[in-house]
Design a protein around this motif. Structure first.
Motif, PDB file in Angstrom:
ATOM      1  N   ILE A 117       0.842  -1.198   0.000  1.00  0.00           N
ATOM      2  CA  ILE A 117       0.000   0.000   0.000  1.00  0.00           C
ATOM      3  C   ILE A 117       0.880   1.251   0.000  1.00  0.00           C
ATOM      4  CG2 ILE A 117      -1.654   1.353   1.350  1.00  0.00           C
ATOM      5  CD1 ILE A 117      -2.824  -1.352   2.327  1.00  0.00           C
ATOM      6  N   THR A 118       1.923   1.247   0.836  1.00  0.00           N
ATOM      7  CA  THR A 118       2.854   2.380   0.890  1.00  0.00           C
ATOM      8  C   THR A 118       3.509   2.598  -0.468  1.00  0.00           C
ATOM      9  OG1 THR A 118       3.275   2.031   3.251  1.00  0.00           O
ATOM     10  CG2 THR A 118       4.922   3.284   2.012  1.00  0.00           C
ATOM     11  N   LEU A 119       3.940   1.507  -1.103  1.00  0.00           N
ATOM     12  CA  LEU A 119       4.551   1.602  -2.425  1.00  0.00           C
ATOM     13  C   LEU A 119       3.555   2.181  -3.434  1.00  0.00           C
ATOM     14  CD1 LEU A 119       6.816   0.966  -4.482  1.00  0.00           C
ATOM     15  CD2 LEU A 119       5.754  -1.294  -4.747  1.00  0.00           C
ATOM     16  N   ALA A 120       2.315   1.714  -3.390  1.00  0.00           N
ATOM     17  CA  ALA A 120       1.291   2.198  -4.328  1.00  0.00           C
ATOM     18  C   ALA A 120       1.009   3.682  -4.117  1.00  0.00           C
ATOM     19  CB  ALA A 120       0.011   1.381  -4.167  1.00  0.00           C
ATOM     20  N   GLU A 121       0.940   4.118  -2.856  1.00  0.00           N
ATOM     21  CA  GLU A 121       0.733   5.544  -2.578  1.00  0.00           C
ATOM     22  C   GLU A 121       1.876   6.386  -3.131  1.00  0.00           C
ATOM     23  OE1 GLU A 121      -1.485   6.745   1.324  1.00  0.00           O
ATOM     24  OE2 GLU A 121      -0.066   5.150   1.831  1.00  0.00           O
TER      25      GLU A 121
ATOM     26  N   GLN B 228       1.631   9.150  -6.152  1.00  0.00           N
ATOM     27  CA  GLN B 228       2.037  10.543  -5.932  1.00  0.00           C
ATOM     28  C   GLN B 228       3.059  10.976  -6.984  1.00  0.00           C
ATOM     29  OE1 GLN B 228       3.997  11.304  -2.149  1.00  0.00           O
ATOM     30  NE2 GLN B 228       3.278  13.416  -2.127  1.00  0.00           N
ATOM     31  N   GLU B 229       4.041  10.126  -7.257  1.00  0.00           N
ATOM     32  CA  GLU B 229       5.068  10.453  -8.245  1.00  0.00           C
ATOM     33  C   GLU B 229       4.480  10.577  -9.649  1.00  0.00           C
ATOM     34  OE1 GLU B 229       7.842   7.287  -7.712  1.00  0.00           O
ATOM     35  OE2 GLU B 229       8.816   8.215  -5.967  1.00  0.00           O
ATOM     36  N   ALA B 230       3.408   9.810  -9.915  1.00  0.00           N
ATOM     37  CA  ALA B 230       2.787   9.841 -11.240  1.00  0.00           C
ATOM     38  C   ALA B 230       1.710  10.913 -11.352  1.00  0.00           C
ATOM     39  CB  ALA B 230       2.183   8.471 -11.548  1.00  0.00           C
ATOM     40  N   GLY B 231       1.435  11.621 -10.252  1.00  0.00           N
ATOM     41  CA  GLY B 231       0.404  12.644 -10.268  1.00  0.00           C
ATOM     42  C   GLY B 231      -1.008  12.093 -10.333  1.00  0.00           C
ATOM     43  N   ILE B 232      -1.190  10.871  -9.813  1.00  0.00           N
ATOM     44  CA  ILE B 232      -2.502  10.220  -9.818  1.00  0.00           C
ATOM     45  C   ILE B 232      -3.064  10.249  -8.394  1.00  0.00           C
ATOM     46  CG2 ILE B 232      -3.748   8.055 -10.206  1.00  0.00           C
ATOM     47  CD1 ILE B 232      -1.554   7.335 -12.256  1.00  0.00           C
ATOM     48  N   THR B 233      -4.238  10.807  -8.242  1.00  0.00           N
ATOM     49  CA  THR B 233      -4.877  10.865  -6.928  1.00  0.00           C
ATOM     50  C   THR B 233      -5.517   9.524  -6.602  1.00  0.00           C
ATOM     51  OG1 THR B 233      -5.344  13.220  -7.194  1.00  0.00           O
ATOM     52  CG2 THR B 233      -6.625  12.037  -5.527  1.00  0.00           C
ATOM     53  N   VAL B 234      -5.237   8.986  -5.430  1.00  0.00           N
ATOM     54  CA  VAL B 234      -5.857   7.736  -4.992  1.00  0.00           C
ATOM     55  C   VAL B 234      -6.514   7.938  -3.625  1.00  0.00           C
ATOM     56  CG1 VAL B 234      -4.361   6.177  -6.294  1.00  0.00           C
ATOM     57  CG2 VAL B 234      -3.675   6.900  -4.004  1.00  0.00           C
ATOM     58  N   GLN B 235      -7.579   7.196  -3.418  1.00  0.00           N
ATOM     59  CA  GLN B 235      -8.236   7.116  -2.116  1.00  0.00           C
ATOM     60  C   GLN B 235      -7.747   5.862  -1.401  1.00  0.00           C
ATOM     61  OE1 GLN B 235     -10.075   9.618  -1.297  1.00  0.00           O
ATOM     62  NE2 GLN B 235     -11.035  10.444  -3.134  1.00  0.00           N
TER      63      GLN B 235
END
Length: 275
Positions: free
Chosen positions: A163-167, A171-178
């Motif tokens: 999960i930490t890796l995905a967050e 963030q680095e890709a500029g994609i907002t995730v919930q």
């Protein structure tokens, strides 16, 4: 299911292009990721001993073996569901087959209805935890220690490191995730507004008709899991409109660029989990 597992593994070992390290389960409208796999070997489910057929729109019904971002993967392009009439042991059979073929971690995706009112259709949600609302478990029945412990620990059903890796990747890709809790219901009917209010009270952020049985079996047999939901619509009662499966497919089509980018970048970075 040992006989079915062995027969499927024996068949697939002679077909796969490489020994897979990462498994992917691609939900409604999200199978497009499998089209990104290089040196792909495609195996229809009906050719694999013991596998049922996928009958739902948006599920192609095939295994795809190859490499994604240089990593050997095995992807389910479409899954099986309890509501199709299959026992949970059969719904989760591919997870055990993946494990036997060498898979160490599983990325499971789905389309889900948003319960959390701060979500909107098209959001991607990293699954932090789940609620099993199926009323049963794929582990009911005799247990073989060869497959996993009788009473598996589910305190970290979804790997915190993943999960930490995905967050970080998002963030680095500029994609907002919930982030949130996924509730697994049997379906096939969508929830009523009263049921959605109940699930919100229980702590659910999104609801769907899959994933939970597969994750239970994945953890039972020692796989690390990352879960991603595409919020395809808001659950019943939040917006004053009826729900339909076509909306699910339409929304996943709109969000596919972010979904593809995020998952591919995660796969490329998996060695950074430290697990």
């Amino acid at each position: 299911m040992r006989k079915e597992i062995n027969e499927a593994v024996n068949y697939l070992e002679g077909k796969l292009s490489s020994k897979p390290e990462t498994g992917l389960i691609l939900g409604s409208g999200l199978g497009v990721l499998a089209d990104e796999i290089e040196d792909a070997v495609i195996i229809p489910y009906q050719e694999i001993p013991g596998f049922p057929s996928s009958t739902v729109a948006g599920h192609k019904g095939q295994l795809v073996s190859g490499t994604l971002e240089g990593r050997p993967v095995l992807a389910m392009q479409g899954r099986f569901h309890f509501y199709e009439g299959y026992e949970l042991s059969l719904v989760t059979l591919p997870v055990r087959v993946m494990k036997a073929l060498g898979v160490k971690e599983l990325i499971v995706t789905n389309a889900a209805g948003g319960i959390n009112e701060s979500f909107k259709p098209g959001d991607l949600m990293l699954i932090e935890d789940h609620i099993n609302n199926f009323g049963t478990s794929p582990l009911i029945g005799p247990n073989s220690e060869e497959d996993g412990p009788r009473f598996p620990d589910m305190s970290e059903a979804y790997s915190r490191a993943h999960i930490t890796l995905a967050e970080k990747t998002a963030q680095e890709a500029g994609i907002t995730v919930q982030k949130g809790v996924y509730v697994g219901n049997t379906g096939p009917a969508y929830e009523t507004p009263a049921e959605v209010r109940m699930l919100r009270t229980l702590g659910g952020d999104a609801v769907g008709m899959s994933t939970v049985p597969e994750v239970i079996v994945a953890r039972h047999c020692g796989l690390k899991v990352l879960g991603i939901s595409c919020i395809s619509n808001m659950a019943a009662g939040i917006l004053d409109q009826p729900l339909h499966h076509e909306e699910v497919i339409e929304t996943t089509e709109k969000v596919k660029a972010d979904f593809l980018s995020l998952v591919k970048k995660i796969v490329a970075s998996l060695d950074q989990t430290g697990e």
